[in-house]
Every structure is written in structure tokens, then in C-alpha cells.
Write an enzyme that holds these catalytic residues in place. Structure first.
Site, mmCIF file in Angstrom:
data_model
loop_
_atom_site.group_PDB
_atom_site.id
_atom_site.type_symbol
_atom_site.label_atom_id
_atom_site.label_comp_id
_atom_site.label_asym_id
_atom_site.label_seq_id
_atom_site.Cartn_x
_atom_site.Cartn_y
_atom_site.Cartn_z
ATOM 1 N N ASP A 146 34.374 11.840 -16.891
ATOM 2 C CA ASP A 146 33.288 10.859 -17.036
ATOM 3 C C ASP A 146 31.920 11.442 -16.726
ATOM 4 O O ASP A 146 31.791 12.513 -16.126
ATOM 5 C CB ASP A 146 33.511 9.684 -16.076
ATOM 6 C CG ASP A 146 33.230 10.071 -14.633
ATOM 7 O OD1 ASP A 146 33.749 11.126 -14.193
ATOM 8 O OD2 ASP A 146 32.482 9.356 -13.950
ATOM 9 N N GLU B 13 45.354 18.329 -12.250
ATOM 10 C CA GLU B 13 43.905 18.138 -12.093
ATOM 11 C C GLU B 13 43.211 18.148 -13.455
ATOM 12 O O GLU B 13 43.690 18.801 -14.383
ATOM 13 C CB GLU B 13 43.331 19.287 -11.252
ATOM 14 C CG GLU B 13 43.063 18.955 -9.799
ATOM 15 C CD GLU B 13 41.843 18.061 -9.602
ATOM 16 O OE1 GLU B 13 41.463 17.304 -10.519
ATOM 17 O OE2 GLU B 13 41.268 18.119 -8.509
ATOM 18 N N ASP B 14 42.084 17.476 -13.551
ATOM 19 C CA ASP B 14 41.295 17.521 -14.772
ATOM 20 C C ASP B 14 40.501 18.820 -14.854
ATOM 21 O O ASP B 14 40.524 19.517 -15.858
ATOM 22 C CB ASP B 14 40.364 16.302 -14.888
ATOM 23 C CG ASP B 14 39.578 16.023 -13.621
ATOM 24 O OD1 ASP B 14 39.748 16.755 -12.607
ATOM 25 O OD2 ASP B 14 38.781 15.066 -13.616
ATOM 26 N N ASP C 23 36.084 23.122 -10.310
ATOM 27 C CA ASP C 23 34.691 23.565 -10.399
ATOM 28 C C ASP C 23 34.396 24.442 -9.173
ATOM 29 O O ASP C 23 34.759 25.622 -9.162
ATOM 30 C CB ASP C 23 33.826 22.296 -10.473
ATOM 31 C CG ASP C 23 32.350 22.554 -10.652
ATOM 32 O OD1 ASP C 23 31.974 23.674 -10.995
ATOM 33 O OD2 ASP C 23 31.560 21.627 -10.432
HETATM 34 P P1 5GP Z 1 35.089 20.670 -7.354
HETATM 35 O O1 5GP Z 1 35.468 20.077 -6.038
HETATM 36 O O2 5GP Z 1 36.033 21.765 -7.797
HETATM 37 O O3 5GP Z 1 33.659 21.131 -7.348
HETATM 38 O O4 5GP Z 1 35.102 19.529 -8.422
HETATM 39 C C1 5GP Z 1 36.257 18.960 -8.871
HETATM 40 C C2 5GP Z 1 35.993 17.568 -9.388
HETATM 41 O O5 5GP Z 1 34.632 17.408 -9.809
HETATM 42 C C3 5GP Z 1 36.816 17.296 -10.596
HETATM 43 O O6 5GP Z 1 38.064 16.740 -10.276
HETATM 44 C C4 5GP Z 1 35.932 16.350 -11.402
HETATM 45 O O7 5GP Z 1 36.167 15.021 -10.982
HETATM 46 C C5 5GP Z 1 34.535 16.731 -11.025
HETATM 47 N N1 5GP Z 1 33.908 17.633 -12.028
HETATM 48 C C6 5GP Z 1 33.663 18.960 -11.905
HETATM 49 N N2 5GP Z 1 33.086 19.453 -13.007
HETATM 50 C C7 5GP Z 1 32.972 18.419 -13.867
HETATM 51 C C8 5GP Z 1 32.474 18.311 -15.211
HETATM 52 O O8 5GP Z 1 32.022 19.254 -15.870
HETATM 53 N N3 5GP Z 1 32.528 17.078 -15.769
HETATM 54 C C9 5GP Z 1 33.031 15.992 -15.097
HETATM 55 N N4 5GP Z 1 33.027 14.836 -15.751
HETATM 56 N N5 5GP Z 1 33.509 16.062 -13.851
HETATM 57 C C10 5GP Z 1 33.490 17.267 -13.239
#
Ligand code: 5GP
Length: 173
Positions: A156, A96-97, A100
Site C-alpha cells: 500500500d 513477507e511482502d 527493506d
Molecule cells: P523494513 O522493516 O524492512 O524497513 O520494512 C519492512 C516493511 O516496510 C514491509 O513489510 C512493508 O510493510 C514496508 N515497506 C518497505 N518497503 C516498502 C515499499 O516499497 N512499499 C510499500 N508499500 N511498503 C514497504
């Protein structure tokens, strides 16, 4: 182009990615590993991780989306599924990148585990631990970061900035 504050330089990322690749190799040695790269954000990280990984590796791609602009919608859409035969009975490492809220990783974990891999772990480059809504922790993480919206090295902002070789934060005027 907007002004960007660098959070992690190219060199810092390279060093950490090598460490992660070595840690993973220490874990699997001779066993084949199937890396599942989550598109699009983790693609740069997954390529570098695999190039530094010394063991037998396969790569698969998965695409889910939950983000619009700068915020997670919480509702996950599966855009590119995996084939069960590529996961069943394999040692799977989800790449995963960034984690969050945890909604995306939680969805991916449940989705992959249904395909009954031999083993399952996650490796994320970035972890925004303080933002978690779902109680989920990736097995490996490159850097724990504060609550900042980061871009670059695959990440992005509305499809821009993925090609930056470093990770940064857009400075809002
Ligand atoms: P979650 O479901 O954990 O809230 O978010 C995960 C996804 O949200 C990540 O795979 C990514 O695509 C996007 N994301 C979360 N935080 C960031 C951030 O700070 N910058 C970017 N570009 N994408 C984010």
C-alpha cells in the site's frame, strides 16, 4: 488515480510465486508446514503461495508495523500476536511482502524463534537488498528490487493500491 509504472506484471508474479511454492515443497515434501503471513502486505502473496503449495499447510497471521507513509520508523509495534502453541514444534515459513531496512524481519525472526519452532525460514516476495540497515537475509525471495517505493499486490501507500494485481511504482508529477 495517479500514474503507475508497472514493475512486475500479474503474469510475472504468478510465475514466480509458483516457482517459490514448488521450491518450498521440494524442501518439506511430507512434512507439515505452518505459513505465517504478515499482515496486511503479504496477504495476497501468502494466498497465492499456499494455493500453489502441494503439501500439508497451515496458515497463521501476524501483524507488526513500522511504516508511516513512505518511511520505516525502525520502531516495531506488535499489533496482532501469534499463539505459541501454533508455532512451537512446527516447521515455520514466515511469508513477507518486502524486506527493506530489515528491522521488521529481524523483529519477526526473534519473536518467532522464541516460540521454539521445529524449523524456521523466511520467504519474501520482494527484497530491497541495497537498503539494508540490519544484516539479515531472507531464505527465499521472489524478486530483488532497487530502492523504489512499490505498491500493489498487497503493498500500500497509506492503505491505497493494495488491490492492484501487479506491482508498480507511483509516478510523482
Ligand atoms: P523494513 O522493516 O524492512 O524497513 O520494512 C519492512 C516493511 O516496510 C514491509 O513489510 C512493508 O510493510 C514496508 N515497506 C518497505 N518497503 C516498502 C515499499 O516499497 N512499499 C510499500 N508499500 N511498503 C514497504
Amino acid at each position: 488515480m495517479e500514474k503507475i509504472n508497472v514493475l512486475f506484471t500479474q503474469e510475472e508474479i504468478e510465475k514466480r510465486v509458483k516457482e517459490l511454492a514448488n521450491e518450498l515443497y521440494e524442501k518439506y515434501h511430507d512434512e507439515e508446514v505452518t505459513f505465517v503471513c504478515t499482515l496486511k502486505g503479504a496477504v495476497f502473496f501468502a494466498c497465492d503461495l499456499l494455493k500453489n503449495y502441494k503439501g500439508d499447510a497451515r496458515i497463521e497471521f501476524l501483524r507488526v508495523s513500522s511504516y508511516e507513509g513512505e518511511s520505516s520508523t525502525g520502531k516495531i509495534n506488535l499489533k496482532l500476536p501469534l499463539k505459541a502453541e501454533n508455532i512451537h514444534g512446527k516447521n515455520v515459513v514466515v511469508v513477507e511482502d518486502i524486506v527493506d531496512t530489515g528491522y521488521t524481519l529481524n523483529y519477526i525472526r526473534n519473536y518467532v524463534l522464541e516460540m521454539k519452532p521445529k524449523s524456521y525460514i523466511e520467504c519474501t516476495l520482494l527484497d530491497k537488498k541495497s537498503r539494508r540497515v540490519i544484516d539479515i537475509n531472507p531464505t527465499y525471495s521472489g524478486f530483488v528490487i532497487e530502492d523504489l517505493f512499490v505498491i500493489g499486490y498487497g503493498l500500500d501507500y497509506d492503505q491505497k493500491y493494495r488491490n492492484l494485481p501487479y506491482i508498480g511504482v507511483v509516478v510523482k508529477e
